[in-house]
Design an enzyme around this catalytic site. Structure first.
Site, PDB file in Angstrom:
ATOM      1  CG  HIS A   1     -56.144  36.938  47.833  1.00  0.00           C
ATOM      2  ND1 HIS A   1     -55.523  36.943  49.067  1.00  0.00           N
ATOM      3  CD2 HIS A   1     -55.151  37.019  46.921  1.00  0.00           C
ATOM      4  CE1 HIS A   1     -54.215  37.025  48.903  1.00  0.00           C
ATOM      5  NE2 HIS A   1     -53.955  37.067  47.599  1.00  0.00           N
TER       6      HIS A   1
ATOM      7  N   PRO B   1     -48.825  33.664  49.847  1.00  0.00           N
ATOM      8  CG  PRO B   1     -50.809  33.971  51.048  1.00  0.00           C
ATOM      9  CD  PRO B   1     -49.679  32.984  50.833  1.00  0.00           C
TER      10      PRO B   1
ATOM     11  CD  GLU C   1     -59.629  48.805  46.089  1.00  0.00           C
ATOM     12  OE1 GLU C   1     -59.674  48.284  44.966  1.00  0.00           O
ATOM     13  OE2 GLU C   1     -58.769  48.516  46.944  1.00  0.00           O
TER      14      GLU C   1
HETATM   15  P1  M7G Z   1     -50.915  38.123  47.138  1.00  0.00           P
HETATM   16  O1  M7G Z   1     -50.654  36.829  46.482  1.00  0.00           O
HETATM   17  O2  M7G Z   1     -51.331  38.078  48.588  1.00  0.00           O
HETATM   18  O3  M7G Z   1     -49.668  39.089  47.089  1.00  0.00           O
HETATM   19  O4  M7G Z   1     -52.017  38.861  46.273  1.00  0.00           O
HETATM   20  P2  M7G Z   1     -48.738  39.642  45.930  1.00  0.00           P
HETATM   21  O5  M7G Z   1     -48.934  41.158  45.993  1.00  0.00           O
HETATM   22  O6  M7G Z   1     -47.351  39.278  46.391  1.00  0.00           O
HETATM   23  O7  M7G Z   1     -49.147  39.034  44.644  1.00  0.00           O
HETATM   24  C1  M7G Z   1     -52.627  40.029  46.707  1.00  0.00           C
HETATM   25  C2  M7G Z   1     -53.175  40.736  45.483  1.00  0.00           C
HETATM   26  O8  M7G Z   1     -53.931  41.846  45.916  1.00  0.00           O
HETATM   27  C3  M7G Z   1     -52.054  41.274  44.581  1.00  0.00           C
HETATM   28  O9  M7G Z   1     -52.300  40.895  43.241  1.00  0.00           O
HETATM   29  C4  M7G Z   1     -52.114  42.787  44.804  1.00  0.00           C
HETATM   30  O10 M7G Z   1     -51.773  43.523  43.636  1.00  0.00           O
HETATM   31  C5  M7G Z   1     -53.562  43.001  45.180  1.00  0.00           C
HETATM   32  N1  M7G Z   1     -53.763  44.156  46.070  1.00  0.00           N
HETATM   33  C6  M7G Z   1     -52.973  44.520  47.102  1.00  0.00           C
HETATM   34  N2  M7G Z   1     -53.507  45.614  47.713  1.00  0.00           N
HETATM   35  C7  M7G Z   1     -52.926  46.269  48.894  1.00  0.00           C
HETATM   36  C8  M7G Z   1     -54.657  45.953  47.045  1.00  0.00           C
HETATM   37  C9  M7G Z   1     -55.637  46.975  47.244  1.00  0.00           C
HETATM   38  O11 M7G Z   1     -55.575  47.823  48.136  1.00  0.00           O
HETATM   39  N3  M7G Z   1     -56.688  46.958  46.359  1.00  0.00           N
HETATM   40  C10 M7G Z   1     -56.778  46.028  45.344  1.00  0.00           C
HETATM   41  N4  M7G Z   1     -57.841  46.115  44.533  1.00  0.00           N
HETATM   42  N5  M7G Z   1     -55.871  45.059  45.154  1.00  0.00           N
HETATM   43  C11 M7G Z   1     -54.808  45.014  46.001  1.00  0.00           C
END
Ligand code: M7G
Length: 322
Positions: A262, A256, A170
Site C-alpha cells: 500500500h 510496514p 469501507e
Molecule cells: P503501515 O505502514 O502498514 O502501518 O500503514 P502503520 O500503521 O505503522 O503506518 C498502514 C496504514 O493503514 C496506516 O496508515 C493505518 O492508519 C491504515 N489503516 C490501518 N487499518 C487497520 C485501517 C483500516 O481498517 N482502514 C483504513 N482505512 N486504514 C487503515
C-alpha cells in the site's frame, strides 16, 4: 457532489474536503449507533502525547482486550467564527492587554476522534506502547534469512485490507478504484484521517495484487503498477480535494505494519509519524531506483526503526547483527 461546490476561489476547497449530504447523514446516523467503549475498563495508559493532544489506552470491553486512541480533532477553518460566536468563555486571568479563557465549545465543534481496536492482540497493544527505539540495517540476505520468516509467522492480519478490496468494509469511503488485477488499486481515506480538514489529509492506495508484501518485493515488473498508482492517485486527489501533486507526500513504509503493498498519500506539510527518513520511501524515488536496477530492493540494505520489544529486533540480536 458537483465541482462548483468546491468553492469558486478554491479557498474553501483548500480548507475542507468535500463531504456530501449523504456523508453528513451517515455521520449523524453513526452517532446513534452502538457505543463500543461504553463499558471500557481502563487497564493502563500506553502512551500520552500532550503535544499531539492524543492518548492511547489499553483496557477491557466485556472481557476482551481493547486499544482505544483518543485524539482531539484539528481546528476547522470554516467553523472558526461559529466556534467563537457560540462558545462560552470563562475568564482565567486578565493583565493589561492580555487575558486567557477556558472556551467551552458546543459538542459538534469539539470532536474527539476515537479509534477502537477490539479484540486487540498483544501486537496491537505493543504497537502503541511507548518504547525505546533502535535503528536496524537489513541487507537483502538478512531479509530472506531473518525478516521474512519472522513476518510470515508474526505479522498483523491483513483481513481489513481484503475486506476493503472485496467491498465488505469501507466500500462507501472508496474515492477511486482501478479494478485491473495487475495494475489496479483502491484509494480511500486512511483511518487516521477524519476528513474534516485538508491540513492532515491522509489517504492510502491498496493494490489488488495479493502477492506483494512490501517494498522489498518490488522489481521492474511492478513499474506499471507503481506509475499507475502515482498518476491516478494524484489525479483523483487533485480533482476531489483540490490538492495538487506538489502538496503531497507519496510514500511507502519500510517496515510496514501490514504486509500487503500500500502507498501513503499525505499532505506535505503534515508531519505525520512515520514520514521521516528512517521509515518513509518516496514513491517517485522507488520508481526511479527500479528503473535503474530491477533488483534494487532485493539486494540493497534498508534501514528502519524497531521498538525495544519487537520480536524482529530479538532475531537480529540473536543472529549477532546488532
Ligand atoms: P503501515 O505502514 O502498514 O502501518 O500503514 P502503520 O500503521 O505503522 O503506518 C498502514 C496504514 O493503514 C496506516 O496508515 C493505518 O492508519 C491504515 N489503516 C490501518 N487499518 C487497520 C485501517 C483500516 O481498517 N482502514 C483504513 N482505512 N486504514 C487503515
Amino acid at each position: 457532489m458537483a465541482e462548483s461546490e468546491n468553492g469558486k476561489d478554491g479557498r474553501s476547497a483548500a480548507k475542507r474536503p468535500k463531504i456530501d449530504a449523504e456523508d453528513e447523514n451517515r455521520n449523524a446516523g453513526e452517532q446513534s449507533a452502538d457505543n463500543p467503549v461504553a463499558d471500557f475498563q481502563l487497564t493502563r495508559i500506553l502512551r500520552d502525547s500532550p503535544r499531539e493532544k492524543s492518548i492511547f489506552i489499553h483496557g477491557k470491553v466485556k472481557d476482551q482486550d481493547a486499544v482505544v486512541i483518543l485524539e482531539k480533532s484539528p481546528f476547522r477553518q470554516d467553523s472558526l467564527s461559529e466556534l467563537l460566536k457560540t462558545s462560552q468563555l470563562k475568564l482565567e486571568m486578565q493583565n493589561d492587554v492580555y487575558s486567557t479563557y477556558q472556551l467551552h465549545a458546543p459538542p459538534q465543534l469539539n470532536e474527539i476522534k476515537t479509534t477502537v481496536m477490539c479484540p486487540a492482540t498483544e501486537k496491537h497493544i505493543k504497537k502503541y506502547l511507548h518504547q525505546e527505539v533502535f535503528l536496524l540495517e537489513e541487507s537483502g540476505e538478512d531479509y530472506r534469512n531473518l525478516t521474512l520468516p519472522y513476518i510470515s509467522s508474526q505479522s498483523f492480519s491483513v483481513q481489513w485490507v481484503y475486506n476493503i478490496l472485496e467491498k465488505k468494509a469501507e466500500a462507501d469511503r472508496v474515492v477511486f478504484e482501478d479494478p485491473d488485477p495487475d495494475a489496479g488499486f483502491v484509494l480511500l481515506p486512511d483511518f487516521k484521517w477524519d476528513q474534516k480538514q485538508l491540513q492532515d489529509l491522509y489517504l492510502i492506495a491498496i493494490v489488488h495484487r495479493r502477492d506483494i508484501k512490501s517494498l522489498r518485493d518490488l522489481t521492474a515488473e511492478h513499474l506499471t503498477l507503481l506509475t499507475n498508482i502515482r498518476s491516478k492517485g494524484e489525479d483523483t486527489i487533485q480533482k476531489k480535494y483540490g490538492v495538487p501533486p506538489s502538496k503531497l507526500r507519496v510514500y511507502f513504509h519500510y517496515q510496514p505494519s501490514y504486509y500487503h503493498l500500500h502507498v501513503h498519500f499525505t499532505a506535505v506539510e503534515y508531519n505525520v509519524p512515520g514520514c521521516g527518513v528512517e521509515r518513509a520511501h518516496l514513491l517517485s524515488d522507488v520508481i526511479q531506483n527500479l528503473q535503474l536496477d530491477s533488483s534494487y530492493y532485493h539486494n540493497r540494505s534498508l534501514s528502519f526503526p524497531l521498538r525495544a520489544d519487537d520480536g524482529l529486533l530479538q532475531r537480529f540480536r540473536e543472529a549477532g547483527k546488532i
